[in-house]
Write an enzyme that holds these catalytic residues in place. Structure first.
Site, PDB file in Angstrom:
ATOM      1  N   TYR A 120       2.115 -77.604 -37.239  1.00 57.29           N
ATOM      2  CA  TYR A 120       2.256 -78.986 -37.712  1.00 57.29           C
ATOM      3  C   TYR A 120       3.572 -79.279 -38.418  1.00 57.29           C
ATOM      4  O   TYR A 120       3.949 -80.443 -38.583  1.00 57.29           O
ATOM      5  CB  TYR A 120       1.064 -79.375 -38.593  1.00 57.29           C
ATOM      6  N   ARG A 161      -7.969 -75.292 -36.956  1.00 54.98           N
ATOM      7  CA  ARG A 161      -7.156 -75.189 -38.172  1.00 54.98           C
ATOM      8  C   ARG A 161      -6.056 -74.130 -38.071  1.00 54.98           C
ATOM      9  O   ARG A 161      -4.969 -74.320 -38.626  1.00 54.98           O
ATOM     10  CB  ARG A 161      -8.065 -74.875 -39.369  1.00 54.98           C
ATOM     11  N   GLN A 201      -3.404 -75.659 -35.787  1.00 54.39           N
ATOM     12  CA  GLN A 201      -2.796 -76.773 -36.511  1.00 54.39           C
ATOM     13  C   GLN A 201      -1.865 -76.271 -37.621  1.00 54.39           C
ATOM     14  O   GLN A 201      -0.762 -76.788 -37.801  1.00 54.39           O
ATOM     15  CB  GLN A 201      -3.905 -77.650 -37.116  1.00 54.39           C
ATOM     16  N   GLU A 205     -12.779 -77.792 -46.011  1.00 56.51           N
ATOM     17  CA  GLU A 205     -13.043 -78.078 -47.424  1.00 56.51           C
ATOM     18  C   GLU A 205     -14.349 -77.432 -47.881  1.00 56.51           C
ATOM     19  O   GLU A 205     -14.407 -76.844 -48.960  1.00 56.51           O
ATOM     20  CB  GLU A 205     -13.100 -79.590 -47.647  1.00 56.51           C
ATOM     21  N   ARG A 230      -0.914 -75.788 -50.337  1.00 59.09           N
ATOM     22  CA  ARG A 230       0.308 -75.794 -51.150  1.00 59.09           C
ATOM     23  C   ARG A 230       0.077 -75.409 -52.604  1.00 59.09           C
ATOM     24  O   ARG A 230       1.034 -75.261 -53.359  1.00 59.09           O
ATOM     25  CB  ARG A 230       0.974 -77.183 -51.087  1.00 59.09           C
ATOM     26  N   ASP A 273      -4.386 -91.634 -35.671  1.00 61.34           N
ATOM     27  CA  ASP A 273      -5.290 -91.069 -36.675  1.00 61.34           C
ATOM     28  C   ASP A 273      -4.602 -91.066 -38.031  1.00 61.34           C
ATOM     29  O   ASP A 273      -3.507 -90.502 -38.187  1.00 61.34           O
ATOM     30  CB  ASP A 273      -5.699 -89.651 -36.277  1.00 61.34           C
ATOM     31  N   THR A 312     -11.699 -85.408 -28.977  1.00 60.74           N
ATOM     32  CA  THR A 312     -12.098 -86.302 -30.067  1.00 60.74           C
ATOM     33  C   THR A 312     -13.332 -87.048 -29.595  1.00 60.74           C
ATOM     34  O   THR A 312     -13.313 -87.645 -28.509  1.00 60.74           O
ATOM     35  CB  THR A 312     -10.979 -87.296 -30.410  1.00 60.74           C
ATOM     36  N   HIS A 325      -9.861 -85.786 -49.608  1.00 64.99           N
ATOM     37  CA  HIS A 325      -9.469 -84.902 -48.512  1.00 64.99           C
ATOM     38  C   HIS A 325      -8.003 -84.501 -48.636  1.00 64.99           C
ATOM     39  O   HIS A 325      -7.649 -83.322 -48.471  1.00 64.99           O
ATOM     40  CB  HIS A 325      -9.719 -85.596 -47.172  1.00 64.99           C
ATOM     41  N   LYS A 361      -5.320 -80.563 -32.344  1.00 63.82           N
ATOM     42  CA  LYS A 361      -6.157 -81.764 -32.389  1.00 63.82           C
ATOM     43  C   LYS A 361      -6.486 -82.338 -31.014  1.00 63.82           C
ATOM     44  O   LYS A 361      -7.571 -82.882 -30.803  1.00 63.82           O
ATOM     45  CB  LYS A 361      -5.423 -82.853 -33.191  1.00 63.82           C
ATOM     46  N   GLU A 400     -15.038 -88.765 -39.558  1.00 61.15           N
ATOM     47  CA  GLU A 400     -14.189 -89.955 -39.604  1.00 61.15           C
ATOM     48  C   GLU A 400     -14.943 -91.153 -39.053  1.00 61.15           C
ATOM     49  O   GLU A 400     -15.993 -91.029 -38.426  1.00 61.15           O
ATOM     50  CB  GLU A 400     -12.917 -89.761 -38.763  1.00 61.15           C
ATOM     51  N   THR A 440     -10.239 -87.895 -42.250  1.00 60.26           N
ATOM     52  CA  THR A 440     -11.456 -87.291 -42.792  1.00 60.26           C
ATOM     53  C   THR A 440     -11.895 -88.008 -44.060  1.00 60.26           C
ATOM     54  O   THR A 440     -11.092 -88.246 -44.965  1.00 60.26           O
ATOM     55  CB  THR A 440     -11.222 -85.808 -43.089  1.00 60.26           C
ATOM     56  N   GLU A 488     -14.192 -83.026 -38.205  1.00 56.89           N
ATOM     57  CA  GLU A 488     -13.705 -83.929 -39.244  1.00 56.89           C
ATOM     58  C   GLU A 488     -14.526 -85.208 -39.186  1.00 56.89           C
ATOM     59  O   GLU A 488     -14.588 -85.882 -38.142  1.00 56.89           O
ATOM     60  CB  GLU A 488     -12.221 -84.249 -39.072  1.00 56.89           C
ATOM     61  N   ASP A 535     -13.019 -85.893 -35.256  1.00 63.15           N
ATOM     62  CA  ASP A 535     -11.687 -85.428 -34.883  1.00 63.15           C
ATOM     63  C   ASP A 535     -11.687 -83.898 -34.925  1.00 63.15           C
ATOM     64  O   ASP A 535     -11.249 -83.282 -35.895  1.00 63.15           O
ATOM     65  CB  ASP A 535     -10.653 -86.004 -35.863  1.00 63.15           C
TER      66      ASP A 535
END
Length: 425
Positions: free
Chosen positions: A249, A242, A245, A369, A147, A131, A262, A138, A258, A206, A355, A204, A238
């Site tokens: 991660y 959250r 994750q 988002e 961040r 992926d 899927t 995104h 994840k 995709e 995404t 997500e 996907d």
């Protein structure tokens, strides 16, 4: 020039006219073995019956056993010349002016099966699944959320199509229910991490590449030849937890957030069918390194839509409208980068795009988002959502609009089943 038409009746809004002819695998009844087929209108053309009748009589497919297999892997491994030969044969057989199938009532009855009566299956045996993370909008939005706005996108993102290796065993066909996963989430203060069902379950939006012939171990693929290794595309959801994750991660990327599920759509739309809808890909600045520099950089003008049908509600509500051309890194750059170190891809492998978000508020490709990580609830005709709740159904669709016809993917849907936390009460 008159538009190509089929003797099979196809509604003007159908995703599956004779200009498309996407491939899938199906069972005509529960006791039948799986076999390859092609969608035409509201029917599946059973390719095993067409092959048994000796109608694949070109030099590359005559005598081939590829349409008597339970997956499409053998067929996709044959390469572009064989794909083109098959498409030309199928298109001719389904044409309104060709009597071979049209006027053979027995073969027609055996080979044309209503889609509504078949079971659609994952079309290839997917050995490996990767992926990517290739939509600028995104990547930027995720960076701002996690961040801050000062430096949302890391420098490496502009130089290489970032990706992680996913879990092929939990890839399921459209219509399969998804169970809410359990896992660890961020600790509060000095406490240990919490454990339980995900409270931030997301979709997500995709698409994914289905790999064709593949490449030998140790031999990379030139970016300008990469399209020859792409059989076609599917829609892909996907599913993402959250909170799980976000805690797990760093430093190695997604894992349990994840790999619980899927979803892909059942029909693979080939690059030949998508060719009329090519357009210029996004401008890349800084320029990519030489091994990713394409002579012609293209993508497809392919409209994408996400609907959510809230639990207990009768109607689904559109929450996102995006487009495949919102990708920054092209499908061929993704594939070439995957092999540049000598990694071998195999027939039937799946490469997700990441995404696909656009620049507008209604073109964002996930709830993280759309709700800005839960800060801005969405109104869905009387109910609100920041993330998905049990019983919610998510429905993707994708289509290219031609002159009087569509080339589409059908739908890619999944519904949240009773969560593990309820099963263990």
């Amino acid at each position: 020039m008159a538009a190509l038409k089929s003797f099979v009746e196809v509604h003007p809004d159908s995703h599956f006219p004779i200009q498309n002819l996407p491939y899938g695998v199906f069972k005509p009844d529960p006791t039948s073995p799986p076999r390859p087929g092609v969608a035409i209108g509201e029917y599946v053309l059973d390719l095993s019956e067409i092959a048994s009748a000796g109608l694949f009589d070109g030099p590359l497919l005559r005598g081939s056993n590829s349409f008597h297999q339970p997956t499409l892997n053998e067929f996709v491994s044959l390469g572009r010349a064989a794909w083109k030969e098959a498409r030309a044969t199928i298109q001719k057989l389904l044409s309104s002016t060709e009597p071979t199938l049209r006027d053979n009532a027995t073969l027609r009855q055996k080979s044309l099966v209503p889609i509504s009566k078949v079971e659609l299956l994952v079309p290839t045996a997917i050995g490996d699944y990767t992926d990517f993370f290739t939509s600028f909008h995104h990547a930027k939005n995720c960076g701002i959320i996690f961040r801050g706005p000062e430096n949302p996108i890391p420098k490496n993102w502009y130089y290489l199509p970032i990706a992680y290796h996913g879990r092929a065993s939990s890839i399921v066909i459209s219509g399969t229910n998804i169970t809410r996963p359990r896992g660890q989430s961020f600790p509060v203060g000095d406490s240990p991490p919490s454990f339980g069902p995900s409270k931030k379950l997301d979709f997500e939006l995709e698409m994914a590449t289905i790999v064709g012939p593949g490449n030998p171990l140790g031999k990379s693929v030139d970016v300008n030849d990469a399209a020859d290794l792409i059989f076609g595309l599917v829609l892909m959801n996907d599913w993402s937890a959250r909170d799980i994750q976000g805690w797990e991660y760093v430093p190695l990327g997604p894992f349990l957030g994840k790999n619980f599920g899927t979803t892909i759509s059942p029909w693979i739309v080939t690059l030949e069918a998508l060719e009329p809808f090519t357009c210029d890909a996004a401008k890349q600045d800084p320029p990519p390194l030489p091994y990713l520099a394409e002579k012609v950089s293209k993508i497809y003008d392919l409209s994408l839509e996400v609907q959510i049908k809230p639990a207990g509600r009768e109607h689904a509500i559109i929450v996102t409208k995006s487009n495949l051309k919102n990708l920054y890194w092209t499908l061929t750059q993704q594939l070439a980068h995957h092999t540049v170190n000598g990694c071998n891809l195999n027939p039937g492998d799946l490469l997700g795009t990441g995404t696909i978000s656009g620049p507008e508020p209604d073109s964002l490709g996930c709830l993280m988002e759309l709700s800005w990580n839960g800060q801005r609830p969405l109104s869905l005709n009387g109910v609100t959502r920041t993330f998905l709740e049990d019983g919610d159904e998510v429905i993707f669709s994708g289509v290219c609009k031609g002159d009087g016809y569509n080339v589409g993917f059908g739908s890619c849907s999944g519904k949240l089943d009773v969560g593990l936390h309820q099963l263990f009460l």
